[in-house]
Write a protein that holds these residues in place. Structure first.
Motif, short mmCIF file in Angstrom:
data_model
loop_
_atom_site.label_atom_id
_atom_site.label_comp_id
_atom_site.label_asym_id
_atom_site.label_seq_id
_atom_site.Cartn_x
_atom_site.Cartn_y
_atom_site.Cartn_z
N GLU A 145 48.31 38.39 42.61
CA GLU A 145 47.57 38.94 43.75
C GLU A 145 46.10 38.52 43.70
OE1 GLU A 145 48.03 43.11 44.51
OE2 GLU A 145 50.17 43.02 44.11
N ASP A 180 45.62 34.64 44.54
CA ASP A 180 45.84 34.24 45.92
C ASP A 180 45.10 35.12 46.92
OD1 ASP A 180 47.47 32.11 45.40
OD2 ASP A 180 49.31 33.26 45.50
N GLU A 181 44.57 36.23 46.47
CA GLU A 181 43.92 37.21 47.34
C GLU A 181 44.86 37.71 48.43
OE1 GLU A 181 40.09 35.93 48.69
OE2 GLU A 181 39.43 35.42 46.69
N THR A 182 46.13 37.52 48.23
CA THR A 182 47.16 38.02 49.13
C THR A 182 48.21 38.68 48.25
OG1 THR A 182 46.80 36.21 50.67
CG2 THR A 182 48.90 37.35 50.82
N PRO A 183 48.59 39.91 48.57
CA PRO A 183 49.58 40.56 47.70
C PRO A 183 50.94 39.88 47.74
CG PRO A 183 48.74 42.08 49.39
CD PRO A 183 48.12 40.75 49.64
N TRP A 184 51.42 39.52 46.57
CA TRP A 184 52.79 39.04 46.40
C TRP A 184 53.59 40.25 45.93
CZ3 TRP A 184 54.77 34.13 47.24
CH2 TRP A 184 53.84 33.14 47.55
N GLN A 189 54.82 36.97 50.09
CA GLN A 189 53.49 37.44 50.47
C GLN A 189 53.64 38.52 51.53
OE1 GLN A 189 51.81 33.59 51.50
NE2 GLN A 189 50.26 33.96 49.94
N ASP A 227 51.49 39.90 53.56
CA ASP A 227 50.84 39.59 54.84
C ASP A 227 51.70 38.66 55.68
OD1 ASP A 227 48.75 41.13 53.98
OD2 ASP A 227 47.43 39.45 53.49
N ALA A 228 52.35 37.69 55.05
CA ALA A 228 53.21 36.76 55.78
C ALA A 228 54.42 37.48 56.35
CB ALA A 228 53.65 35.62 54.87
N GLU A 241 53.25 39.41 59.41
CA GLU A 241 53.05 38.50 60.55
C GLU A 241 54.37 38.04 61.13
OE1 GLU A 241 50.45 35.19 59.78
OE2 GLU A 241 49.00 36.49 58.78
#
Length: 119
Positions: free
Chosen positions: A22, A25-29, A71, A73-74, A77
């Motif tokens: 996390e 990548d600054e995006t939570p996995w 991810q 966030d992905a 989306e």
């Protein structure tokens, strides 16, 4: 044979690895289970999405063997772009509104019944 403390150590190392992903990548996995719980998207849809390249995923060693991460966030989306998921969300909101209205009606009826019983 693994002892409970070995298991706890392994689990703690795995959780530390997830936190490291996390931060990098600054995006939570997150695991598929957590993505499902957070977004309401079924695991089968998540699997389809990453197999079709619609969302990124990675396979990491977990406490019980390989673990698939996506991810968050992905997933959010992609879910927003899905008409089926949007319809289901609208139905759920609609159901919540119906439940709220029914609760209000029940409250009104209980008040009327109490007034009739006092007479």
């Amino acid at each position: 044979m693994e002892t409970p403390s070995d298991w706890e150590d392994r689990l703690a190392r795995w959780q530390n690895e997830l936190e490291l992903f996390e931060r990098l990548d600054e995006t939570p996995w997150v695991t598929l289970a957590k993505a499902e719980a957070e977004t309401g998207v079924s695991r089968s849809a998540l699997r389809s999405w990453y197999r079709n390249g619609e969302i990124r995923s990675r396979l990491v060693d977990g406490p019980n063997g390989p673990q698939r991460l996506v991810q968050l966030d992905a997933v959010i989306e992609r879910a927003a772009a899905s008409p089926r998921i949007q319809r289901r969300a609208e139905r759920e909101v609609s159901l919540e509104a119906q439940v709220t209205l029914l609760r209000h009606r029940v409250d009104q009826l209980e008040l009327r019944l109490a007034a009739l019983e006092r007479r």
